[in-house]
Write a protein that holds these residues in place. Structure first.
Motif, PDB file in Angstrom:
ATOM      1  N   ASN A  38       4.842  22.208 -16.633  1.00  0.00           N
ATOM      2  CA  ASN A  38       5.205  21.419 -15.457  1.00  0.00           C
ATOM      3  C   ASN A  38       3.978  21.222 -14.568  1.00  0.00           C
ATOM      4  O   ASN A  38       3.894  21.788 -13.479  1.00  0.00           O
ATOM      5  CB  ASN A  38       6.325  22.159 -14.682  1.00  0.00           C
ATOM      6  N   PRO A  39       3.000  20.447 -15.069  1.00  0.00           N
ATOM      7  CA  PRO A  39       1.695  20.360 -14.401  1.00  0.00           C
ATOM      8  C   PRO A  39       1.694  19.577 -13.097  1.00  0.00           C
ATOM      9  O   PRO A  39       0.781  19.725 -12.292  1.00  0.00           O
ATOM     10  CB  PRO A  39       0.809  19.656 -15.447  1.00  0.00           C
ATOM     11  N   GLY A  40       2.723  18.757 -12.886  1.00  0.00           N
ATOM     12  CA  GLY A  40       2.730  17.939 -11.679  1.00  0.00           C
ATOM     13  C   GLY A  40       3.693  18.430 -10.612  1.00  0.00           C
ATOM     14  O   GLY A  40       4.009  17.708  -9.663  1.00  0.00           O
ATOM     15  N   PHE A  41       4.143  19.676 -10.760  1.00  0.00           N
ATOM     16  CA  PHE A  41       5.226  20.156  -9.905  1.00  0.00           C
ATOM     17  C   PHE A  41       4.919  20.074  -8.407  1.00  0.00           C
ATOM     18  O   PHE A  41       5.712  19.529  -7.628  1.00  0.00           O
ATOM     19  CB  PHE A  41       5.595  21.600 -10.271  1.00  0.00           C
ATOM     20  N   VAL A  42       3.781  20.594  -8.005  1.00  0.00           N
ATOM     21  CA  VAL A  42       3.467  20.605  -6.569  1.00  0.00           C
ATOM     22  C   VAL A  42       3.400  19.181  -6.022  1.00  0.00           C
ATOM     23  O   VAL A  42       3.968  18.864  -4.974  1.00  0.00           O
ATOM     24  CB  VAL A  42       2.138  21.346  -6.284  1.00  0.00           C
ATOM     25  N   GLY A  43       2.723  18.321  -6.764  1.00  0.00           N
ATOM     26  CA  GLY A  43       2.615  16.913  -6.370  1.00  0.00           C
ATOM     27  C   GLY A  43       3.977  16.257  -6.231  1.00  0.00           C
ATOM     28  O   GLY A  43       4.225  15.492  -5.292  1.00  0.00           O
ATOM     29  N   GLU A  44       4.887  16.585  -7.159  1.00  0.00           N
ATOM     30  CA  GLU A  44       6.226  15.989  -7.124  1.00  0.00           C
ATOM     31  C   GLU A  44       7.017  16.457  -5.907  1.00  0.00           C
ATOM     32  O   GLU A  44       7.669  15.655  -5.232  1.00  0.00           O
ATOM     33  CB  GLU A  44       7.000  16.356  -8.394  1.00  0.00           C
ATOM     34  N   VAL A  45       6.951  17.746  -5.649  1.00  0.00           N
ATOM     35  CA  VAL A  45       7.693  18.292  -4.502  1.00  0.00           C
ATOM     36  C   VAL A  45       7.149  17.708  -3.203  1.00  0.00           C
ATOM     37  O   VAL A  45       7.909  17.290  -2.323  1.00  0.00           O
ATOM     38  CB  VAL A  45       7.596  19.831  -4.429  1.00  0.00           C
ATOM     39  N   VAL A  46       5.836  17.672  -3.105  1.00  0.00           N
ATOM     40  CA  VAL A  46       5.207  17.154  -1.891  1.00  0.00           C
ATOM     41  C   VAL A  46       5.531  15.678  -1.704  1.00  0.00           C
ATOM     42  O   VAL A  46       5.789  15.218  -0.594  1.00  0.00           O
ATOM     43  CB  VAL A  46       3.680  17.407  -1.929  1.00  0.00           C
ATOM     44  N   SER A 128      -2.244  13.596   5.272  1.00  0.00           N
ATOM     45  CA  SER A 128      -3.592  13.153   4.942  1.00  0.00           C
ATOM     46  C   SER A 128      -4.384  14.250   4.224  1.00  0.00           C
ATOM     47  O   SER A 128      -5.068  14.007   3.231  1.00  0.00           O
ATOM     48  CB  SER A 128      -4.278  12.708   6.241  1.00  0.00           C
ATOM     49  N   LYS A 129      -4.247  15.478   4.727  1.00  0.00           N
ATOM     50  CA  LYS A 129      -4.968  16.597   4.123  1.00  0.00           C
ATOM     51  C   LYS A 129      -4.506  16.864   2.695  1.00  0.00           C
ATOM     52  O   LYS A 129      -5.303  17.128   1.795  1.00  0.00           O
ATOM     53  CB  LYS A 129      -4.765  17.861   4.962  1.00  0.00           C
ATOM     54  N   LEU A 130      -3.187  16.825   2.489  1.00  0.00           N
ATOM     55  CA  LEU A 130      -2.645  17.089   1.153  1.00  0.00           C
ATOM     56  C   LEU A 130      -3.041  15.988   0.180  1.00  0.00           C
ATOM     57  O   LEU A 130      -3.340  16.253  -0.985  1.00  0.00           O
ATOM     58  CB  LEU A 130      -1.117  17.236   1.200  1.00  0.00           C
ATOM     59  N   GLU A 131      -3.069  14.752   0.663  1.00  0.00           N
ATOM     60  CA  GLU A 131      -3.485  13.646  -0.210  1.00  0.00           C
ATOM     61  C   GLU A 131      -4.933  13.844  -0.648  1.00  0.00           C
ATOM     62  O   GLU A 131      -5.284  13.616  -1.804  1.00  0.00           O
ATOM     63  CB  GLU A 131      -3.283  12.302   0.492  1.00  0.00           C
ATOM     64  N   THR A 132      -5.767  14.296   0.270  1.00  0.00           N
ATOM     65  CA  THR A 132      -7.164  14.590  -0.067  1.00  0.00           C
ATOM     66  C   THR A 132      -7.231  15.728  -1.077  1.00  0.00           C
ATOM     67  O   THR A 132      -7.979  15.662  -2.059  1.00  0.00           O
ATOM     68  CB  THR A 132      -7.963  14.962   1.197  1.00  0.00           C
ATOM     69  N   LEU A 133      -6.419  16.763  -0.841  1.00  0.00           N
ATOM     70  CA  LEU A 133      -6.390  17.911  -1.742  1.00  0.00           C
ATOM     71  C   LEU A 133      -6.050  17.484  -3.161  1.00  0.00           C
ATOM     72  O   LEU A 133      -6.718  17.869  -4.121  1.00  0.00           O
ATOM     73  CB  LEU A 133      -5.374  18.942  -1.250  1.00  0.00           C
ATOM     74  N   ARG A 135      -6.368  14.564  -4.454  1.00  0.00           N
ATOM     75  CA  ARG A 135      -7.454  13.722  -4.980  1.00  0.00           C
ATOM     76  C   ARG A 135      -8.569  14.599  -5.538  1.00  0.00           C
ATOM     77  O   ARG A 135      -9.084  14.360  -6.618  1.00  0.00           O
ATOM     78  CB  ARG A 135      -7.999  12.840  -3.854  1.00  0.00           C
ATOM     79  N   LEU A 136      -8.944  15.631  -4.789  1.00  0.00           N
ATOM     80  CA  LEU A 136      -9.996  16.555  -5.237  1.00  0.00           C
ATOM     81  C   LEU A 136      -9.571  17.266  -6.529  1.00  0.00           C
ATOM     82  O   LEU A 136     -10.382  17.473  -7.434  1.00  0.00           O
ATOM     83  CB  LEU A 136     -10.306  17.592  -4.148  1.00  0.00           C
ATOM     84  N   GLU A 137      -8.287  17.633  -6.595  1.00  0.00           N
ATOM     85  CA  GLU A 137      -7.777  18.299  -7.802  1.00  0.00           C
ATOM     86  C   GLU A 137      -7.871  17.371  -9.007  1.00  0.00           C
ATOM     87  O   GLU A 137      -8.283  17.784 -10.089  1.00  0.00           O
ATOM     88  CB  GLU A 137      -6.316  18.745  -7.597  1.00  0.00           C
ATOM     89  N   GLN A 138      -7.476  16.121  -8.792  1.00  0.00           N
ATOM     90  CA  GLN A 138      -7.528  15.146  -9.877  1.00  0.00           C
ATOM     91  C   GLN A 138      -8.952  14.978 -10.392  1.00  0.00           C
ATOM     92  O   GLN A 138      -9.187  14.848 -11.593  1.00  0.00           O
ATOM     93  CB  GLN A 138      -6.978  13.783  -9.420  1.00  0.00           C
ATOM     94  N   GLN A 139      -9.915  14.948  -9.459  1.00  0.00           N
ATOM     95  CA  GLN A 139     -11.324  14.808  -9.844  1.00  0.00           C
ATOM     96  C   GLN A 139     -11.768  15.955 -10.732  1.00  0.00           C
ATOM     97  O   GLN A 139     -12.441  15.755 -11.742  1.00  0.00           O
ATOM     98  CB  GLN A 139     -12.219  14.763  -8.598  1.00  0.00           C
ATOM     99  N   VAL A 140     -11.368  17.159 -10.355  1.00  0.00           N
ATOM    100  CA  VAL A 140     -11.752  18.344 -11.129  1.00  0.00           C
ATOM    101  C   VAL A 140     -11.122  18.279 -12.525  1.00  0.00           C
ATOM    102  O   VAL A 140     -11.783  18.520 -13.535  1.00  0.00           O
ATOM    103  CB  VAL A 140     -11.323  19.639 -10.392  1.00  0.00           C
ATOM    104  N   LEU A 141      -9.832  17.936 -12.554  1.00  0.00           N
ATOM    105  CA  LEU A 141      -9.129  17.865 -13.841  1.00  0.00           C
ATOM    106  C   LEU A 141      -9.712  16.769 -14.720  1.00  0.00           C
ATOM    107  O   LEU A 141      -9.883  16.950 -15.921  1.00  0.00           O
ATOM    108  CB  LEU A 141      -7.628  17.623 -13.612  1.00  0.00           C
ATOM    109  N   ALA A 142     -10.041  15.631 -14.118  1.00  0.00           N
ATOM    110  CA  ALA A 142     -10.602  14.509 -14.872  1.00  0.00           C
ATOM    111  C   ALA A 142     -11.958  14.854 -15.471  1.00  0.00           C
ATOM    112  O   ALA A 142     -12.336  14.343 -16.523  1.00  0.00           O
ATOM    113  CB  ALA A 142     -10.714  13.282 -13.969  1.00  0.00           C
ATOM    114  N   ALA A 143     -12.676  15.746 -14.772  1.00  0.00           N
ATOM    115  CA  ALA A 143     -13.998  16.152 -15.264  1.00  0.00           C
ATOM    116  C   ALA A 143     -13.881  17.278 -16.287  1.00  0.00           C
ATOM    117  O   ALA A 143     -14.884  17.856 -16.705  1.00  0.00           O
ATOM    118  CB  ALA A 143     -14.866  16.579 -14.086  1.00  0.00           C
ATOM    119  N   GLY A 144     -12.634  17.614 -16.643  1.00  0.00           N
ATOM    120  CA  GLY A 144     -12.409  18.628 -17.673  1.00  0.00           C
ATOM    121  C   GLY A 144     -12.336  20.038 -17.137  1.00  0.00           C
ATOM    122  O   GLY A 144     -12.293  21.007 -17.899  1.00  0.00           O
ATOM    123  N   GLY A 145     -12.305  20.177 -15.814  1.00  0.00           N
ATOM    124  CA  GLY A 145     -12.261  21.514 -15.237  1.00  0.00           C
ATOM    125  C   GLY A 145     -10.835  21.968 -14.972  1.00  0.00           C
ATOM    126  O   GLY A 145      -9.882  21.211 -15.185  1.00  0.00           O
TER     127      GLY A 145
END
Lengths: 155, 226
Positions: A38-46, A128-133, A135-145
């Motif tokens: 369930n990798p998108g759980f936090v995003g879905e709840v938020v 706004s802060k959570l949306e930034t958070l 976004r940063l998470e997506q960047q890390v995941l996209a870079a394979g981290g």
């Protein structure tokens, strides 16, 4: 940007949200419920929280705008908002709601209007802060981290 | 330490789990969750699934009764095949409160054996007592955490079932210990383990049924503020 740096930036940003009191331990609980199944759980709840909150804030504004304010109705909305913000760990919103309910009980319209303003500000701020958070998470995941876990004791 | 991949994560499909003490059954227990909040339903559903429960989540007491086959109407689902092992319900809901739902369930010969747990954001002694007196197994202060859900296995109909009379008295003492004893204007930053304290002053108001100030007896109020 190099992956390690991105992860570090994400970690610092996440910690800052806790340090500022925007988020509390309940947010960490939600993160614990997220995994490969369930990798998108936090995003879905938020996301649900954002939709729910926009509706609530509209109803609240409308209720406070009436000639004769129905405090029971207003209290019901604030109670709901307090509940949902508490469930996702949005601490500052929750705290304003608690204050708000005290003024509702006193039927202090001026103070209630101030609280309404404040609760909106807090909501848009954390949104706004959570949306930034995310976004940063997506960047890390996209870079394979992978996303570094935040220690509960570190804030 | 990376959050994903470093630990073995619990999946909903896994049967036996490492904190499962009473549940000898491999078959997943079925929990009916009742909460009018969409956000809370999503969270409780996930909390339950990650703890290896089957979940049905409904948004009202009325729907819960319909699901349980108690509303008198002919249910389109054969509820006998959807055996419910535990009901977890929010206290404050429009229409039928969790307390009213609890009473209906305990008042039904068909359903009274199903353990019921009540959740509430208001941590108030009188409310806790009212629910325990009506037969609730436990009272969970929101927001609900994983540790709260893990405890639910203790109340499973098919699991270990100690003497309910003694357990109820002990449970009441345990819950009183963490419930509201004084009012403060703003809560301090809560750690992950502390219970939140009710913030409402204990005065009578023309409030909705779920306001903690309504229905509280004067004697309880005195005890709480001493």
């Amino acid at each position: 940007m190099e992956l390690g740096l991105m992860q570090r930036r994400l970690e610092d940003y996440t910690k800052s949200l806790f340090m500022e009191g925007l988020l509390d331990a309940q947010f960490l609980q939600l993160q614990q419920l997220q995994d490969e199944s369930n990798p998108g759980f936090v995003g879905e709840v938020v996301s649900l929280f954002f939709d729910d909150s926009e509706k609530l804030l509209n109803e609240l504004t409308s209720a406070m705008d009436q000639q004769i304010v129905d405090f029971r109705k207003v209290d019901s909305y604030v109670h709901q908002f307090k509940g949902s913000s508490s469930s996702i760990g949005a601490q500052r919103i929750k705290n304003v709601c608690i204050l708000f309910r005290n003024y509702i009980e006193e039927q202090n319209i001026e103070a209630c209007l101030r609280c309404l303003q404040q609760v909106k500000q807090e909501y848009y701020h954390v949104k706004s802060k959570l949306e930034t958070l995310f976004r940063l998470e997506q960047q890390v995941l996209a870079a394979g981290g992978s996303i570094p876990a935040i220690e509960v004791t570190s804030f | 330490m990376a959050r994903n991949g470093a630990f073995s994560r619990r999946r909903a499909s896994e049967g036996a789990d490492w904190f499962d003490l009473c549940q000898a059954n491999v078959e997943e227990a079925h929990v009916l969750a009742v909460d009018d909040s969409l956000v809370d339903r999503k969270v409780i559903e996930r909390l339950l699934k990650i703890s290896s429960f089957k979940v049905t989540a409904v948004d009202s007491g009325l729907r819960a009764l319909q699901f349980l086959g108690l509303d008198g109407e002919k249910s389109h689902v054969d509820f006998h095949s959807l055996k419910v092992d535990l009901i977890i319900t929010d206290y404050c809901m429009p229409g039928m409160t969790g307390y009213e739902l609890l009473k209906r369930i305990k008042g039904s010969s068909a359903l009274r054996e199903i353990p019921v747990v009540v959740m509430s954001s208001e941590n108030v002694v009188a409310r806790i007592d009212r629910c325990l007196e009506e037969g609730a197994e436990d009272f969970i202060v929101k927001p609900v955490k994983l540790s709260d859900v893990r405890r639910l296995k203790d109340y499973m109909a098919r699991g270990c079932q100690p003497d309910s009379g003694g357990k109820n008295h002990q449970k009441r003492k345990q819950l009183h210990g963490s419930a509201t004893s004084s009012w403060s204007p703003l809560p301090s930053v809560s750690s992950s383990r502390s219970r939140s304290r009710s913030q409402s002053p204990l005065v009578d108001t023309p409030a909705a049924p779920c306001s903690p100030s309504s229905l509280e007896s004067p004697t309880r109020r005195l005890r709480m503020t001493s």
